[in-house]
Enzyme design. Structure first.
Site, PDB file in Angstrom:
ATOM      1  N   GLU A 174       0.785  -1.234   0.000  1.00 54.19           N
ATOM      2  CA  GLU A 174       0.000   0.000   0.000  1.00 54.19           C
ATOM      3  C   GLU A 174       0.826   1.298   0.000  1.00 54.19           C
ATOM      4  O   GLU A 174       0.522   2.233   0.729  1.00 54.19           O
ATOM      5  CB  GLU A 174      -0.986  -0.003   1.175  1.00 54.19           C
ATOM      6  CG  GLU A 174      -1.969  -1.158   1.090  1.00 54.19           C
ATOM      7  CD  GLU A 174      -3.017  -1.141   2.189  1.00 54.19           C
ATOM      8  OE1 GLU A 174      -4.202  -1.202   1.838  1.00 54.19           O
ATOM      9  OE2 GLU A 174      -2.665  -1.079   3.381  1.00 54.19           O
TER      10      GLU A 174
HETATM   11  C1  ACM Z   1      -2.342  -5.426   3.912  1.00 58.20           C
HETATM   12  O1  ACM Z   1      -3.450  -5.848   4.268  1.00 58.20           O
HETATM   13  N1  ACM Z   1      -2.195  -4.188   3.487  1.00 58.20           N
HETATM   14  C2  ACM Z   1      -1.169  -6.286   3.989  1.00 58.20           C
END
Ligand code: ACM
Length: 643
Positions: A284
């Protein structure tokens, strides 16, 4: 497993002999098992101070050798267990003995003659070598005691990797002597000292569990930059984030001093965490700070990077070299997958089996987590049904062999030390079986039958998953009887993380002491009501115990309402549950009415159907961060009365 007719009685003469290889880790494991057996049976065993005499022992334990000096995925965890005239547990390694001791404890049975182990012969070994539980201690800190009791529970269900998520936007949780502002400024004082880390790692090793640390980079990294803003991609200043979600803070991949800092940090952490694997996160990264930084943009042009993925792949390649220098193998989330990445990097998939398969085909070892997110608040049945290697992914055997196993994930947004066990357990025990046993072991009813027993057995290790709900409810209404709230909450379950963040979103500072925190995922009532309604609907005119049971449940639902109303008058925190209390009472009333119509063979009036439909609609709504877990059977029952 081959059952036989014999049995070995468990009485005060019960004794253990360790033959062959021995060491402190083995004797401690045997002593813990004996202590639990005493607790289960209430019998005080005779404790020999002299070396234990094999001829008098009911349990003979034989380990071939210690096993790996630092436990790895190659560790032999197999064991053989034979209960005949005595119990013989043999394993190649001490870790194998530990797995077998847990099986011995699961076999304990009783009848009028007393406690005993039933005759059986077992040859056992795990299907997957990597069977993990991720605990995020960053969104909410979890004490050493919480981690250790969960390690005990993991060992009890033969999980073997604690994935310790130690840094996040919301907190940096390890003491760094080299870069002390990491924990001093990034943790609110809530971090593990290095001595505590060593204690937890040793505690885990004593239970045959590896500890894989995760320090999430380049994103999910705000807390690092509170003390060290010079390594970020934006000028700062940075703060410990209180809100959850994806934040912009991200390491600057374009500058050598950033890698020098990371090298120094990993060099300090490497000996603290002896496991050969080291997780660098990698998930992310939204790229906003990279896009906004002219120097980073110029760097990308110089290097010919077309996009942020290429920039992150460059970062990962440099990170991987640092890790190899410190004798560590890199693990990261799906996002790190990139053609330029060396094949020895392990990919952990939170995006799904297909993403995992893609990595395996590209030559990477993989770990599956996507179907095992506990914050999704799904049922044990759902998680149990998710195979790390379903036939549908169609991997060739050589690629399939790269899937090392899976990890259950306990993200920390909506859990505190008080509630975390109730989100991890007992559901993770069902997943532990998925990781250990053959894919053909998938009888859901039998899984739930055993899960309810295992859940209680985990309590003997200090886990609070069965008890925390009542404790939270008592605190909501001090000095009052919690019965009405227990009835209400037992028909509800907490909404998932997405639902929790949609309405009145929680932050790190939100107290997690509400009714929704007392509610548990996959409550017993879900299956109980479904089974009773199904049996009733199969033959509504017939009598039977199940009918009285269902009537009793509906009566309880009706009766909780005046109780909850009275409690809400005294306790403002209970008021948010009044609409659901009213709905549950109405579900009880209409459930009884539906049973009456169906038993009498009459059809409910048209206006009744309109009321039933409106009630079903209303009760379907999520409120107070909870939803009813009994809607499916209640819909089936009410609509059967007036199709
Ligand atoms: C995640 O759930 N961003 C690893």
């Amino acid at each position: 497993v081959t059952w036989s007719t014999g049995r070995v009685a468990i009485d005060s003469t019960f004794g253990v002999a360790i033959v062959g290889y021995t060491e402190g880790r083995l004797t401690r494991a045997v002593d813990r098992a004996l202590r639990r057996l005493e607790g289960r049976t209430g019998i005080t065993f005779v404790r020999d101070t002299a070396p234990r005499d094999t001829s008098r022992a009911q349990l003979v334990v034989r380990a071939g050798k210690a096993g790996m000096a630092v436990q790895g995925v190659e560790e032999d965890e197999s064991y053989a267990l034979d209960v005949g005239t005595r119990v013989t547990l043999s394993a190649s390694t001490v870790v194998g003995v530990m797995r077998g001791l847990e099986t011995v404890l699961q076999l304990v049975d009783a009848d009028t003659a007393g406690y005993y182990l039933p005759g059986v012969s077992i040859q056992d070994k795990p299907r997957f070598p990597w069977r993990g539980l991720l605990i995020d201690v960053c969104r909410h800190f979890q004490s050493v005691a919480v981690i250790e009791r969960n390690l005990d529970a993991m060992a009890a269900v033969k999980l073997n990797v604690l994935h310790w998520h130690l840094s996040e936007d919301q907190g940096f949780r390890v003491e760094s002597k080299k870069y002390p502002k990491l924990h001093q400024l990034g943790s609110d004082g809530l971090y593990y000292t290095q001595d505590e880390i060593r204690e937890v790692v040793a505690y885990a090793r004593d239970r045959g569990i590896r500890v894989v640390p995760e320090f999430d980079m380049p994103a999910h990294s705000s807390s690092w930059f509170v003390g060290y803003p010079q390594y970020a991609s934006a000028p700062g200043p940075f703060v410990i984030e209180r809100a959850f979600g994806v934040h912009d803070a991200v390491f600057d991949p374009s500058r050598d001093e950033v890698y020098a800092f990371i090298d120094g940090f990993i060099g300090e952490m490497a000996p603290l965490f002896p496991d050969v694997y080291f997780h660098i996160g990698g998930d992310e990264a939204n790229g906003k700070e990279w896009n906004a930084n002219a120097r980073i943009q110029a760097f990308m042009r110089t290097k010919g990077f077309k996009d942020n993925e290429a920039l992150q792949a460059y970062f990962n390649q440099r990170l991987e070299k640092i890790l190899e220098k410190h004798n560590k193998h890199m693990v990261g989330w799906d996002e790190i997958l990139h053609p330029d990445l060396p094949h020895n990097v392990v990919v952990q998939s939170w995006r799904g089996q297909a993403s995992l398969a893609q990595g395996a085909k590209a030559g990477h070892l993989g770990i599956l987590s996507a179907p095992y997110y506990l914050d999704a608040m799904r049922s044990s049945e759902y998680h149990y049904g998710a195979d790390p290697l379903p036939d549908s992914v169609g991997l060739a055997p050589a690629d399939a062999a790269r899937v090392l196993g899976g990890e259950v994930c306990m993200w920390g947004e909506i859990v505190t030390p008080e509630t975390i066990d109730s989100r991890i357990w007992p559901r993770s025990a069902a997943v532990a079986e998925r990781f250990w046993s053959a894919s053909t072991v998938m009888d859901v009813d039998d899984m739930y039958r055993r899960l309810s027993v295992v859940s209680v057995e985990l309590e003997e290790l200090g886990l609070v998953h069965e008890s925390s709900s009542a404790r939270l409810l008592r605190r909501l209404v001090p000095g009052q009887h919690i019965g009405p709230l227990v009835t209400l909450v037992s028909a509800l379950e907490p909404v998932n993380l997405g639902g929790r963040m949609n309405v009145n979103p929680a932050t790190q500072l939100t107290p997690l002491t509400a009714l929704s925190d007392a509610a548990v995922p996959d409550p017993r009532a879900r299956r109980e009501v479904a089974a009773l309604v199904k049996t009733f609907l199969a033959n509504p005119a017939q009598g039977g115990g199940y009918r009285a049971q269902l009537t009793g449940i509906f009566d309880d639902w009706r009766e909780q309402r005046p109780g909850v109303t009275a409690l809400a008058a005294l306790s403002p925190a209970v008021r948010e549950a009044l609409p659901q209390s009213a709905d549950l009472a109405d579900l009880g009333t209409m459930g009884l009415e539906a049973m009456g119509y169906l038993a009498a063979g009459t059809v409910a009036p048209a206006d009744w159907k309109a009321r039933a439909t409106a009630l079903l609609e209303r009760a379907q709504q999520r409120r107070a961060h909870m939803r009813f877990a009994v809607m499916e059977p209640m819909r089936a029952l009410l609509l059967a009365a007036r199709p």
